[in-house]
Design a protein around this motif. Structure first.
Motif, PDB file in Angstrom:
ATOM      1  N   ILE A 108       0.870  -1.177   0.000  1.00  0.00           N
ATOM      2  CA  ILE A 108       0.000   0.000   0.000  1.00  0.00           C
ATOM      3  C   ILE A 108       0.906   1.227   0.000  1.00  0.00           C
ATOM      4  CG2 ILE A 108      -1.887   1.209   1.173  1.00  0.00           C
ATOM      5  CD1 ILE A 108      -2.674  -1.645   0.655  1.00  0.00           C
ATOM      6  N   LEU A 109       0.647   2.128  -0.921  1.00  0.00           N
ATOM      7  CA  LEU A 109       1.390   3.387  -0.964  1.00  0.00           C
ATOM      8  C   LEU A 109       0.386   4.495  -0.707  1.00  0.00           C
ATOM      9  CD1 LEU A 109       3.257   2.272  -4.057  1.00  0.00           C
ATOM     10  CD2 LEU A 109       4.499   3.597  -2.345  1.00  0.00           C
ATOM     11  N   SER A 110       0.676   5.340   0.261  1.00  0.00           N
ATOM     12  CA  SER A 110      -0.263   6.419   0.517  1.00  0.00           C
ATOM     13  C   SER A 110       0.373   7.762   0.216  1.00  0.00           C
ATOM     14  CB  SER A 110      -0.727   6.406   1.975  1.00  0.00           C
ATOM     15  OG  SER A 110      -1.491   7.572   2.210  1.00  0.00           O
ATOM     16  N   SER A 111      -0.267   8.497  -0.691  1.00  0.00           N
ATOM     17  CA  SER A 111       0.209   9.851  -0.962  1.00  0.00           C
ATOM     18  C   SER A 111      -0.575  10.855  -0.131  1.00  0.00           C
ATOM     19  CB  SER A 111       0.084  10.178  -2.453  1.00  0.00           C
ATOM     20  OG  SER A 111      -1.280  10.199  -2.828  1.00  0.00           O
ATOM     21  N   ALA A 112      -1.439  10.341   0.731  1.00  0.00           N
ATOM     22  CA  ALA A 112      -2.172  11.242   1.620  1.00  0.00           C
ATOM     23  C   ALA A 112      -1.233  11.756   2.707  1.00  0.00           C
ATOM     24  CB  ALA A 112      -3.351  10.504   2.236  1.00  0.00           C
ATOM     25  N   HIS A 113      -1.688  12.774   3.402  1.00  0.00           N
ATOM     26  CA  HIS A 113      -0.978  13.371   4.529  1.00  0.00           C
ATOM     27  C   HIS A 113      -0.528  12.270   5.505  1.00  0.00           C
ATOM     28  CE1 HIS A 113      -0.783  15.534   8.383  1.00  0.00           C
ATOM     29  NE2 HIS A 113      -0.561  16.621   7.661  1.00  0.00           N
ATOM     30  N   ALA A 114       0.670  12.422   6.060  1.00  0.00           N
ATOM     31  CA  ALA A 114       1.217  11.387   6.943  1.00  0.00           C
ATOM     32  C   ALA A 114       0.307  11.142   8.147  1.00  0.00           C
ATOM     33  CB  ALA A 114       2.610  11.790   7.417  1.00  0.00           C
ATOM     34  N   GLY A 115      -0.223  12.220   8.708  1.00  0.00           N
ATOM     35  CA  GLY A 115      -1.091  12.075   9.877  1.00  0.00           C
ATOM     36  C   GLY A 115      -2.379  11.351   9.514  1.00  0.00           C
ATOM     37  N   THR A 116      -2.958  11.730   8.383  1.00  0.00           N
ATOM     38  CA  THR A 116      -4.183  11.079   7.933  1.00  0.00           C
ATOM     39  C   THR A 116      -3.928   9.592   7.719  1.00  0.00           C
ATOM     40  OG1 THR A 116      -4.796  13.128   6.829  1.00  0.00           O
ATOM     41  CG2 THR A 116      -5.959  11.134   6.146  1.00  0.00           C
ATOM     42  N   THR A 117      -2.849   9.295   7.025  1.00  0.00           N
ATOM     43  CA  THR A 117      -2.539   7.900   6.706  1.00  0.00           C
ATOM     44  C   THR A 117      -2.337   7.084   7.980  1.00  0.00           C
ATOM     45  OG1 THR A 117      -1.430   8.640   4.701  1.00  0.00           O
ATOM     46  CG2 THR A 117      -0.949   6.403   5.459  1.00  0.00           C
ATOM     47  N   LEU A 118      -1.491   7.606   8.870  1.00  0.00           N
ATOM     48  CA  LEU A 118      -1.064   6.774   9.994  1.00  0.00           C
ATOM     49  C   LEU A 118      -2.025   6.833  11.177  1.00  0.00           C
ATOM     50  CD1 LEU A 118       2.601   7.676   9.405  1.00  0.00           C
ATOM     51  CD2 LEU A 118       1.699   5.352   9.377  1.00  0.00           C
ATOM     52  N   ILE A 119      -2.511   8.018  11.494  1.00  0.00           N
ATOM     53  CA  ILE A 119      -3.367   8.121  12.680  1.00  0.00           C
ATOM     54  C   ILE A 119      -4.805   7.746  12.330  1.00  0.00           C
ATOM     55  CG2 ILE A 119      -4.156   9.613  14.551  1.00  0.00           C
ATOM     56  CD1 ILE A 119      -1.248   9.770  14.766  1.00  0.00           C
ATOM     57  N   HIS A 153      10.039  13.539   2.262  1.00  0.00           N
ATOM     58  CA  HIS A 153      11.116  14.260   1.587  1.00  0.00           C
ATOM     59  C   HIS A 153      10.963  14.158   0.069  1.00  0.00           C
ATOM     60  CE1 HIS A 153      15.178  15.654   0.771  1.00  0.00           C
ATOM     61  NE2 HIS A 153      15.311  14.632  -0.039  1.00  0.00           N
ATOM     62  N   PRO A 154      11.200  15.162  -0.734  1.00  0.00           N
ATOM     63  CA  PRO A 154      11.583  16.528  -0.368  1.00  0.00           C
ATOM     64  C   PRO A 154      10.392  17.465  -0.158  1.00  0.00           C
ATOM     65  CG  PRO A 154      11.806  16.234  -2.722  1.00  0.00           C
ATOM     66  CD  PRO A 154      11.269  14.948  -2.180  1.00  0.00           C
ATOM     67  N   GLY A 155       9.199  16.953   0.001  1.00  0.00           N
ATOM     68  CA  GLY A 155       8.074  17.817   0.316  1.00  0.00           C
ATOM     69  C   GLY A 155       7.302  18.258  -0.912  1.00  0.00           C
ATOM     70  N   GLY A 156       6.678  19.400  -0.802  1.00  0.00           N
ATOM     71  CA  GLY A 156       5.738  19.863  -1.813  1.00  0.00           C
ATOM     72  C   GLY A 156       6.392  20.428  -3.055  1.00  0.00           C
ATOM     73  N   TRP A 157       5.696  21.344  -3.691  1.00  0.00           N
ATOM     74  CA  TRP A 157       6.133  22.017  -4.915  1.00  0.00           C
ATOM     75  C   TRP A 157       5.989  21.166  -6.164  1.00  0.00           C
ATOM     76  CZ3 TRP A 157       5.641  26.730  -4.912  1.00  0.00           C
ATOM     77  CH2 TRP A 157       6.040  27.512  -3.826  1.00  0.00           C
ATOM     78  N   ILE A 158       5.122  20.123  -6.077  1.00  0.00           N
ATOM     79  CA  ILE A 158       4.752  19.396  -7.288  1.00  0.00           C
ATOM     80  C   ILE A 158       5.961  18.865  -8.036  1.00  0.00           C
ATOM     81  CG2 ILE A 158       3.093  19.405  -9.198  1.00  0.00           C
ATOM     82  CD1 ILE A 158       1.827  21.777  -8.106  1.00  0.00           C
ATOM     83  N   SER A 159       6.918  18.338  -7.292  1.00  0.00           N
ATOM     84  CA  SER A 159       8.090  17.779  -7.955  1.00  0.00           C
ATOM     85  C   SER A 159       7.837  16.340  -8.376  1.00  0.00           C
ATOM     86  CB  SER A 159       9.298  17.826  -7.030  1.00  0.00           C
ATOM     87  OG  SER A 159       9.135  16.899  -5.964  1.00  0.00           O
ATOM     88  N   GLY A 160       6.924  15.659  -7.712  1.00  0.00           N
ATOM     89  CA  GLY A 160       6.700  14.246  -7.999  1.00  0.00           C
ATOM     90  C   GLY A 160       7.766  13.346  -7.389  1.00  0.00           C
ATOM     91  N   GLN A 161       8.781  13.961  -6.814  1.00  0.00           N
ATOM     92  CA  GLN A 161       9.883  13.176  -6.260  1.00  0.00           C
ATOM     93  C   GLN A 161       9.434  12.261  -5.101  1.00  0.00           C
ATOM     94  OE1 GLN A 161      13.053  13.934  -7.874  1.00  0.00           O
ATOM     95  NE2 GLN A 161      13.530  11.910  -7.060  1.00  0.00           N
ATOM     96  N   PRO A 162       8.579  12.739  -4.192  1.00  0.00           N
ATOM     97  CA  PRO A 162       8.130  11.814  -3.135  1.00  0.00           C
ATOM     98  C   PRO A 162       7.440  10.588  -3.721  1.00  0.00           C
ATOM     99  CG  PRO A 162       7.565  14.074  -2.524  1.00  0.00           C
ATOM    100  CD  PRO A 162       8.062  14.117  -3.944  1.00  0.00           C
ATOM    101  N   GLY A 163       6.642  10.791  -4.764  1.00  0.00           N
ATOM    102  CA  GLY A 163       5.948   9.663  -5.383  1.00  0.00           C
ATOM    103  C   GLY A 163       6.936   8.658  -5.957  1.00  0.00           C
TER     104      GLY A 163
END
Lengths: 405, 530, 521
Positions: free
Chosen positions: C287-298, C489-499
């Motif tokens: 399972i890969l979640s691109s949702a917010h870490a808190g939403t996903t985990l908590i 990491h590396p966070g937002g800005w629509i880099s696609g890198q986290p994905g």
């Protein structure tokens, strides 16, 4: 507060000497009675409370535990109430034992760990009802318990001051209870708990638990019933060789029983400045209190990883030491190499042996291994040193048959 | 004409420490001080008859034990006594006090939040862990991370080792400590406003940051990493005021043969080719020396004193960019009697410790907003201490000397420089603030000496009146302090060094910059001799 | 073992934002039977709030061959117009340095000199950061040689920048942008612009230390960028999302929208699937979640499966957003506006450091600023339709006094009036305005706090510390569950890198465990 009164005060108020105002320590609900009996005037601090080190003669107090009955004021022990529809889930998340299997009216003992599997503390857990638990322990845990309960439908509160506690321990303690109208409580099974009304007419919660390794109970009452309970018990003191005891006598009994003590055998994971001072349950000999097969609990992943890696690097062991000098703080050597250190040591008056608890490298922790203990002791004003043989034994030095009977 | 081995410009505590170490190393040392008295910002003065003021700095904790021992300062009269308590006075009349006794502190926190009382232990544990890692670095010369010299690599490894004793969790925490705000850090542990407010005081003292500015967590650490008699984070008071520290350092320096001249203002550095060869005094006198070291802050040293043409342009740019921001004021007050503090009547012992005003993070943050807008805080954070409650020599019998450190006050106001009127208004703000916690206070005031950052700059010579000779932000710490590439106490001019708090590890009456600079100078001189 | 859905998947990706799409496309490309589920009716996630900008990482574009799926960049780089009270805007055109220089010269000759140097400096330093941005952060286990090696490698990468740049980087990384701006420029508007660019999306003021770091991230470039410029996708973010969707679809990724996840199923410490709010469950080994870490985990996993220390760290990760998105429907495109120029021009209102800081000082107490800084981009949607997207900085999600129900209309009106005031070409054309506050963004995207980057991108929440210390490698304590959204990491800005990194981490874990998960069931 009161600006109005302040302005009417003259600078004469400043004549008040700038001395500290007390009290520095709180007093337990039993204090009045304890103070009257404490001829040695020997007190110490325990979690912000004044508590007796001894009353008159620690040896006499010790033998009360082993041959009669003893009363030890456990009111300063920290008590937490965890209650609510999801209280069971919270406690299950917290500790390493299965709590869903713990029935109301039963007590269990378990450690609780951080995510790295390091023991934060251990204590007894009372299941008072399907939705209410009480945890008794020696260190403050409110922040940790509350954090663990976050997101669950359960409340955590500290109830230390709401409950006065007395440990009634020793072979005759059953008769003592029966004498004050608590025969039903005396019949509780080992690690059972219930609330009863004795001769005094007020409710007394009794758990068949203790820290001495002997037959014994712990009695819990509202603070206003503390003195009546004390008086009722002590009225029969001579019949059952019942004595108040201080922490010195208790400490000998707890070492004999092999009970570990926080800040002596280990440092709690939330307070250790040096990670090397912490221990996993295995390292403290608490494997029996850890159920790795249960669903997730705090530290489970780390503890499974520890088991897969071959267990802890150091283990708690019992030592049977030659000679009579308690091996307090002694370093332990194997062929000249330091492999461990004694954490608690005492002469055991009941088994007439020189015993100790120690932490040693895991490969030397097998029963029967003999290590060299370097024991320092005071030779009047100079320090003496003896080398003694220390044999690894199970850390249960005294286990009387009547304990669970 | 006599040629010294080393001239120290400025007789502040670091200059004196450097002088003492240099003299102890066998050098002929001359200390030159512009003012008529030594001490710089660590000074005791009688400004009102019978009262001794610790005019600038007022308490100490950071003075390194190693320095006290090396220079045998107690033999030279230094007595530092710990004061055990601090009490944060709250709006509404309550207080939050911290005691040397853990149980008492716990009970006091529990009055505000039972949960926080438990969290406090974990908080202190985490703080101590970081202190243990940082402390060994204080008396070390920062390595240059861009260099491949064995000495710098070794230094980097030493830093690695200091932090290597931390486990993985504590290492991440170290990274956060150096980057996050004090407010965010405290929010992780505590829920009570006053507990957070009281603990955050240390994160803003002397700093142009608010408690919610990233980087302020380190400043908090800077204020607790000191230790006294082995108690980490304990603060102490020097008997006779902070001048006693300077006096003892001067005594140690003189004992080892250093000369100290006051009323001797240095106007320029004497050069011989591209080397510093001495100094020229304001009266034209030339004094020669093989090395010169400046205790002044880096801006004064390089923008006013050192010959510009001998400095690389990039270096001067960097010095100009170095942030030395005035953010603090000071009131020294002579009192007719000990003031009445209703919030502390239950335990008068608390009067002998630190008293703070600033009971929540928002209080402190709003105080900072005023500074950003170019005015002094209308509701300032105050760090109050009454030295005469510990040391009877500070004031006539029955009377008291009160030191009030004020955060924040800007070096210049939005509408122009400080004036007599604005200084008066600033003083009134502070006195009225105190009055609201100590009714009847103003009637006891015999003398109130108000010092704005501008006054501190004019009198003591600290640029903008900054008590640390430069902000303690991550961009100005360790190998970045004061200028990247020049963090090893050497300047671009050969034979010319710096030893003020502008250098690593920064201010706080530690003496470490002085000791570290002296070590580097001795190292260079030995090499030259060899 | 599957219920409600006969089909079995190797991987489920939660969230159809750009990171979820990247992760799903990569999983599909490797040959994993992949399902992407999106709670709302549309793909795009939070990227809809950044209609024109976005810096898709070059690595992502190459890995997924997005050009083959229709991704095109406009030839004109993103230009900036600094809005000015009572006078014409100051145009900064990276494609035309001479014109830019001339424009700034009128304001300050010194700044005209400084501008190109500063742009180059930022680009150089950002390049120095690049190895950190693209790689999976190491763990600080100093007893582990692999981690030590990675740390040494990163240290070496920085040293390779050369001494001067390395010193510069080490000094300015933790600096506050106001100080940097004051060091470099003398004109208020350039200082204001720099401040705005550094703080946009984050809850920081111009004088907050560590603000140069996000500024550098902005300069980190990306696909289609010439050095020192930013590229704009043809068709904006919508087209970018569409290219990602096509790439995913081409690799057989199944996409389901309107399918909110109720929880992530966990059995014996490993993720086994998801349960949807409609009650259906879908099983998969990864399972890969691109949702917010808190939403996903908590929310989706739940604390009972996680250690207290871990949930505490997740709970305390800072993610209170202060950036709002205002959409203006225009009756007609502005006169004379060439669609290409319009779409590649952002107009910025941030007149000075003080203006930025003042607005921040209000927002930090939960108050609405008088004159918040913003940037507006106008998109000509053809057929006479046009929209303006304004990103309003320093709009708190939780108001100290009152609430959004009562404040929304007045505040929106105030913003529209201000925009019309500063952009005369839009005046009188605004037909409708829709404000998405951080509270709205939080609710819509299940991102508590409504932060653009899920979590604040401060130095204390970057690299090894993102989303929480010790868990920066996209994995979670739940075996088989990975994070691949902006919280990592590396966070937002629509880099696609986290994905991309998240999917790679999942594949590496699968490889390490020595079995292909789909076959186990």
């Amino acid at each position: 507060m009161t600006t109005a009164t302040a302005t009417t005060m003259s600078p004469a108020q400043t004549q008040t000497p700038m001395l500290p105002r007390g009290p520095m320590l709180k007093r337990s609900p039993f204090h009045e009675r304890l103070a009257a009996l404490n001829l040695a005037n020997a007190w110490e601090a325990w979690q912000g409370y004044t508590t007796a080190s001894l009353f008159y003669d620690a040896e006499d107090e010790y033998f009360a535990i082993r041959t009669g009955a003893s009363l030890y004021d456990v009111s300063p022990m920290l008590k937490y109430r965890i209650a609510g529809p999801e209280a069971e889930a919270v406690v299950d998340r917290l500790v390493s034992k299965r709590i869903d299997k713990l029935k109301p009216g039963r007590v269990t003992y378990a450690p609780w760990c951080d995510a790295r599997g390091r023991v934060i503390e251990e204590g007894t857990i009372f299941r008072l009802s399907p939705t209410e638990f009480r945890i008794n322990c020696a260190e403050h845990q409110l922040a940790w318990f509350s954090e663990t309960a976050h997101g669950f439908d359960a409340q955590v509160e500290e109830v230390t001051e709401e409950i006065a506690g007395l440990a009634l321990q020793g072979p005759t303690s059953k008769q003592v209870l029966a004498d004050i109208g608590l025969a039903e409580a005396a019949a509780l099974p080992f690690f059972g708990i219930g609330t009863f009304k004795g001769a005094g007419g007020y409710p007394v919660t009794v758990s068949r638990t203790g820290f001495t390794g002997d037959l014994g109970y712990e009695l819990w009452v509202a603070p206003e019933h503390a003195l009546p309970l004390w008086d009722a018990l002590m009225a029969r003191s001579d019949l059952h060789y019942l004595r108040p005891i201080g922490s010195r006598a208790l400490d000998v009994a707890r070492i004999e029983a092999g009970h570990i003590l926080i800040n002596v055998e280990f440092v709690g994971a939330r307070h250790a400045i040096r990670p090397s001072q912490t221990r996993t349950p295995s390292g403290l000999g608490l494997d029996w209190a850890v159920d790795l097969a249960k669903p997730h609990f705090n530290g489970r992943r780390a503890l499974i990883a520890e088991r897969e890696a071959g267990g802890p690097k150091r283990r708690l062991v019992g030592l049977d030491v030659t000679g009579r000098k308690p091996a307090t703080g002694a370093y332990l050597y194997h062929r000249g190499r330091e492999v461990g250190q004694v954490t608690s040591a005492t002469w055991s008056p009941i088994t007439k042996r020189n015993i100790a608890l120690a932490t040693v490298e895991a490969r030397y922790a097998t029963e029967g291994t003999v290590l060299d203990a370097e024991i320092y002791y005071m030779k009047e004003v100079t320090q003496g040193k003896v080398d003694a043989a220390a044999t690894i034994v199970p850390p249960r030095f005294y286990q009387p048959g009547h304990r669970r009977g | 004409m006599k040629r010294y081995d080393a001239i120290v410009i400025g007789a502040g505590h670091n200059g004196l420490a450097a002088a003492a170490y240099l003299a102890r190393g066998g050098l002929e040392v001359l200390v030159l001080e512009r003012r008529d008295a030594i001490g710089g910002a660590a000074i005791s003065e009688e400004r009102h008859p019978g009262f001794t003021y610790s005019s600038c700095s007022y308490v100490c904790s950071l003075l390194r034990a190693e320095i006290m021992r090396d220079l045998d300062l107690p033999k030279h009269g230094l007595k530092i006594i710990p004061y055990g308590t601090t009490a944060c006075l709250m709006r509404g009349g309550d207080r939050f006090a911290m005691y040397p006794d853990a149980d008492q502190t716990r009970r006091e926190i529990a009055r505000h939040s039972a949960r926080d009382a438990d969290a406090f232990d974990e908080f202190m544990r985490d703080l101590y862990r970081q202190c243990r890692a940082i402390r060994p670095l204080l008396l070390k010369t920062p390595p240059d991370p861009t260099s491949f010299k064995p000495r710098d690599i070794k230094g980097l490894l030493e830093i690695g080792r200091a932090f290597g004793q931390l486990d993985e969790d504590a290492l991440y925490q170290a990274m956060q400590f150096w980057t996050m705000s004090c407010g965010d850090f405290l929010d992780r542990y505590f829920e009570s406003d006053v507990v957070k407010g009281a603990l955050a005081g240390g994160s803003i003292i002397g700093t142009a940051l608010g408690p919610y500015s990233p980087g302020s967590a380190y400043v908090l650490l800077h204020h607790v990493m000191g230790d006294l008699d082995g108690h980490v984070g304990a603060w102490g008071f020097a008997v006779g005021g902070m001048g006693a520290i300077s006096k003892a350092l001067a005594g140690a320096a003189r004992e080892h043969g250093a000369e100290i001249r006051t009323g001797a203002e240095v106007s320029e550095i004497l050069m011989q080719g591209d080397r510093a060869a001495g100094v020229v005094l304001a009266d034209g006198e030339e004094v020669r020396a093989r090395t010169v070291v400046s205790n002044l802050d880096v801006k004064r040293t390089f923008l006013k004193l050192a010959p510009r043409k001998h400095l690389p342009g990039a270096f001067v740019d960097q010095v100009e960019r170095f942030k030395i921001r005035g953010s603090s004021g000071k009131l020294n007050i002579a009192l007719d009697a000990l003031p009445d503090v209703p919030a502390l009547r239950h335990d008068p012992k608390l009067m002998r410790g630190g008293l703070n005003v600033g009971d929540s993070l928002e209080y402190l943050e709003r105080a900072y907003d005023d500074w950003k807008n170019g005015t002094w805080s209308k509701k300032p954070y105050l760090d109050i201490f009454i030295p005469s409650t510990l040391d009877s020599s500070m004031a006539p019998p029955g009377k008291h000397y009160m030191s009030v450190f004020v955060q924040y006050a800007p070096p210049t106001l939005a509408d122009g420089p400080w004036t007599a009127e604005s200084r008066q208004a600033f003083g009134d703000t502070v006195l009225d603030t105190i009055e609201s916690y100590m009714p009847g206070f103003r009637k006891l005031v015999l003398d109130a000496w108000v010092r704005t950052p501008a006054d501190i700059e004019a009198e003591v010579g600290l640029t903008e009146g900054n008590i640390f000779q430069g902000e303690l932000t991550l961009d100005q710490l360790l190998f970045n302090r004061p200028v990247p590439g020049y963090a090893q106490y050497r300047s671009p001019i050969r034979g010319f060094y710096m030893c003020g708090s502008s250098t690593h590890p920064g201010g706080g009456a530690m003496g470490a910059p002085g000791a570290n600079a002296a070590r580097e100078m001795l190292h260079d001189l030995k090499r030259r001799a060899a | 073992m599957t219920t409600g859905n006969a089909k079995h998947y190797d991987a489920i990706v939660i969230g159809g934002g750009h990171n979820g799409l990247v992760a799903a496309a990569l999983m599909g490309q490797i040959g994993k039977r992949t399902l992407l589920i999106e709670a709302s009716a549309e793909l795009g996630g939070m990227a809809v709030h950044a209609p024109a900008i976005g810096r898709l990482s070059e690595t992502v574009v190459r890995a997924l061959a997005l050009d083959r799926h229709g991704l095109r960049f406009r030839t004109r780089s993103l230009a900036t117009e600094i809005l000015r009270e009572g006078t014409s805007p100051l145009p900064l055109q990276p494609d035309d340095p001479a014109a830019t220089r001339q424009a700034i010269h009128a304001l300050s000759p010194a700044d005209a000199e400084a501008w190109p140097h500063f742009q180059q400096r930022m680009a150089r330093l950002a390049a120095g950061l690049a190895p950190f941005l693209e790689r999976t952060p190491p763990r600080l286990r100093l007893d582990d040689w692999g981690e030590r090696w990675e740390l040494a490698r990163l240290g070496f990468a920085v040293r390779r920048m050369g001494r001067a740049d390395m010193r510069d980087l080490l000094r300015i990384l933790p600096l506050n942008v106001a100080d940097l701006a004051e060091e470099v420029f003398e004109s208020d508007v350039l200082r204001g612009l720099l401040s705005f660019d550094a703080v946009l999306g984050n809850r920081m003021g111009a004088r907050s230390p560590n603000t140069v770091f996000p500024l550098l991230m902005r300069h980190a470039g990306g696909a289609g960028c010439r050095p020192g410029t930013q590229a704009v996708a043809e068709g904006g973010t919508a087209a970018l999302i569409d290219a990602l969707r096509k790439a995913a679809a081409s690799h057989g990724v199944e996409i389901r929208t309107d399918a909110p996840v109720a929880r992530i199923l966990v059995e014996d410490g490993r993720a086994t699937g998801v349960e949807l709010t409609d009650g259906g469950t879908i099983r998969a080994g990864t399972i890969l979640s691109s949702a917010h870490a808190g939403t996903t985990l908590i929310d989706l996993v739940g604390p009972r499966h996680l250690d207290t220390d871990f949930t505490r760290a997740v709970r305390h990760a800072r993610g209170a957003g202060v950036t709002a998105h205002l959409i203006l429907n225009l009756s007609a495109p502005p006169a004379g506006g060439d669609p290409d120029t319009l779409a590649t021009t952002r107009r910025v209102h941030a007149p000075s450091i003080q203006a930025v800081e003042r607005a921040f000082d209000r927002a930090k107490y939960g108050e609405l600023p008088e004159d918040p800084p913003f940037e507006v981009t106008v998109v000509n949607e053809g057929e006479g339709h046009a929209r303006a997207h304004a990103l309003i900085q320093y709009v708190p999600g939780d108001l100290k006094d009152g609430d959004w129900k009562t404040e929304r209309d007045a505040f929106t009106k105030r913003l529209v009036a201000r925009i019309e005031d500063l952009c005369p070409d839009l005046a009188g054309r605004v037909e409708g305005a829709h404000l998405a506050t951080p509270a709205d963004i939080a609710a819509r995207h299940r991102a508590p706090g409504g932060h653009w980057h899920h979590l604040e991108t401060g130095l204390d929440q970057a690299f090894m510390l993102r989303p929480v210390p010790g868990w920066a490698q996209y994995r979670t304590p739940i075996e088989g569950l990975f994070l691949c959204g902006a919280s990592t990491h590396p966070g937002g800005w629509i880099s696609g890198q986290p994905g991309l990194n998240g999917a790679r981490a999942a594949l590496a874990a699968e490889k390490a465990s020595g079995k292909v998960k789909g076959e186990a069931a």
